[in-house]
Design a protein around this motif. Structure first.
Motif, short mmCIF file in Angstrom:
data_model
loop_
_atom_site.label_atom_id
_atom_site.label_comp_id
_atom_site.label_asym_id
_atom_site.label_seq_id
_atom_site.Cartn_x
_atom_site.Cartn_y
_atom_site.Cartn_z
N GLU A 1 51.81 43.59 46.45
CA GLU A 1 52.25 44.35 44.98
C GLU A 1 51.73 44.21 44.36
OE1 GLU A 1 57.08 45.01 43.27
OE2 GLU A 1 56.78 44.22 45.35
N GLY A 2 51.38 44.96 43.17
CA GLY A 2 50.91 44.18 42.16
C GLY A 2 49.81 44.02 41.68
N TYR A 3 49.24 45.26 42.72
CA TYR A 3 47.16 44.95 43.00
C TYR A 3 47.42 46.36 42.48
CZ TYR A 3 46.67 40.33 43.67
OH TYR A 3 47.11 38.60 43.22
N GLU A 4 45.62 47.30 42.04
CA GLU A 4 45.33 48.83 42.43
C GLU A 4 44.39 48.72 42.72
OE1 GLU A 4 46.34 50.34 38.39
OE2 GLU A 4 45.17 48.96 37.17
N ALA B 1 40.12 44.11 44.15
CA ALA B 1 41.68 45.07 43.08
C ALA B 1 41.64 44.25 41.53
CB ALA B 1 42.49 44.89 43.85
N ARG B 2 42.65 45.08 40.72
CA ARG B 2 42.67 44.22 39.66
C ARG B 2 43.76 43.98 39.60
NH1 ARG B 2 41.15 47.73 35.82
NH2 ARG B 2 39.04 46.40 35.62
N ASN B 3 44.39 42.69 39.18
CA ASN B 3 46.04 42.60 39.18
C ASN B 3 46.79 42.70 37.85
OD1 ASN B 3 47.54 40.25 38.10
ND2 ASN B 3 48.10 39.97 39.96
N THR C 1 48.09 40.74 35.01
CA THR C 1 46.96 39.75 33.94
C THR C 1 46.00 40.65 33.61
OG1 THR C 1 45.72 39.31 36.29
CG2 THR C 1 47.30 37.92 35.32
N GLY C 2 45.59 41.62 34.21
CA GLY C 2 44.84 41.91 34.06
C GLY C 2 43.50 41.81 34.69
N SER D 1 52.60 35.69 50.75
CA SER D 1 51.41 35.32 50.00
C SER D 1 52.10 34.94 49.11
CB SER D 1 51.03 36.53 50.42
OG SER D 1 49.54 36.85 49.68
N GLU D 2 51.36 33.56 48.49
CA GLU D 2 50.72 33.57 46.89
C GLU D 2 49.31 33.17 46.56
OE1 GLU D 2 53.01 29.68 46.77
OE2 GLU D 2 54.82 30.08 47.13
N PRO D 3 48.89 33.89 45.54
CA PRO D 3 48.14 33.72 44.97
C PRO D 3 46.94 31.99 44.42
CG PRO D 3 49.32 34.60 43.10
CD PRO D 3 50.27 35.26 43.95
#
Length: 337
Positions: A81-84, A123-125, A128-129, A219-221
């Motif tokens: 979640e949170g990525y594209e 992907a892009r977060n 944060t972009g 999961s943690e970045p």
């Protein structure tokens, strides 16, 4: 980073990798597999607070292959979640396309030494972009840890990653449990140096996360701390000098035998991971430089050691032993009544 500072950075990272401790960690981590995943995760979080830095050294001839994602909807589902999914360039001023990457390398780290094959979706977060490398699958011939499987590893045999006297890089990996394979050869004598895209290779390594086959609620970045000079350029391998015989990875979203770009790094790459770093603490090269300087000036911190796993494992077995003795005594009392 200037040459002398880079040498000091390299030496300090090398000092974090001690084969004696890695051997102990590799042996003892097998006992930790019996713990529930939640317990393993708490154990890892506790260890990160005690051991601030982990060294991660990628040895020469690491291979990176870029593939065009042909099914972006499936690729999007693989992301946490949170990525594209976004279009990115592999090389500086290169063509942009939605990208998956296969990488094979040998590594020496504070926790394991061995071969790894990793398969990423770029992907892009959204928060944060920044670009991010999302690890969606991997194989290894040594011990490992990931949020979904906990303590694990030793997933492939054969696990060939080596060079030959004929100027070749040879890769032959097979996971017999799921019949996945990656077999390739690269002509190392036909490449030329080429500049890499900074957004992918610098910005992208500031946020690394897990998805796909290893997506997990735990999961943690994390961020890699490194000298940006080592990812400014690499040896571009013309595609006609790469032969992929088999590739069972990410084949739902790519043409698995047709990479669009390929590079090798003919030198070692030195990274350090600050395990207690706050999420998204490194967002640009200024933040990266700050963390590099903090690492270089840090003294007296605890390095990773086999004792970090030994003590909790022995404690766990002691508790199990005491419980077992208690049950036996209880049963004996029942029989005597």
């Amino acid at each position: 980073m200037k040459k002398e500072e880079s040498r000091n950075f390299i030496k300090k990272i090398e000092s974090l990798v001690k084969p004696q401790d890695v051997t102990a960690i590799s042996f003892l981590s097998g006992f930790s597999k019996s713990l529930p995943n939640k317990t393993q995760h708490k154990f890892m979080l506790s260890g990160k607070k005690k051991v601030p830095y982990m060294g991660f050294i990628v040895d020469p001839y690491s291979l990176f292959l870029a593939f065009k994602i042909t099914n972006t909807s499936v690729a999007q589902e693989m992301l946490p979640e949170g990525y594209e999914i976004v279009e990115v360039s592999f090389f500086k001023n290169g063509a942009k396309f939605p990208m998956a990457i296969a990488s094979v390398f040998t590594a020496r780290t504070s926790g394991f030494i061995g071969m790894r094959a990793e398969f990423y979706v770029i992907a892009r977060n959204k928060e944060t972009g920044l670009l991010s490398w999302i690890i969606c699958d991997y194989e290894t011939n040594t011990n490992s840890y990931d949020p979904k499987n906990g303590f694990c590893g030793y997933t492939c045999d054969p696990a060939v990653f080596t060079t030959s006297p004929f100027g070749e890089l040879l890769v032959d990996i097979k996971n017999s449990s799921n019949n996945k394979e990656f077999i390739a050869s690269v002509d190392l004598e036909k490449g030329n140096s080429r500049e890499l895209d900074e957004s992918l290779w610098i910005e992208g390594n500031l946020i690394v996360d897990y998805g796909g086959e290893i997506k997990s609620e735990f999961s943690e970045p994390f961020s890699l701390i490194f000298d940006t000079e080592m990812v400014k350029e690499a040896v571009n391998i013309p595609l006609e000098h790469i032969l992929i015989k088999k590739n069972s990875y990410l084949n739902d979203i790519i043409d698995p035998k047709k990479p669009l770009n390929a590079v090798i790094f003919p030198y070692s790459q030195h990274f350090v991971i600050k395990q207690d770093l706050q999420k998204y603490a490194i967002k640009n090269e200024k933040d990266l430089d700050f963390q590099i300087n903090s690492f270089l000036s840090a003294t007296g911190f605890k390095p990773m050691s086999g004792d970090d796993i030994k003590k909790p494992i022995f404690g766990m077995f002691l508790i199990f032993y005491l419980i077992l003795i208690g049950v036996i005594i209880f049963l004996v009392i029942l029989l005597l009544l």
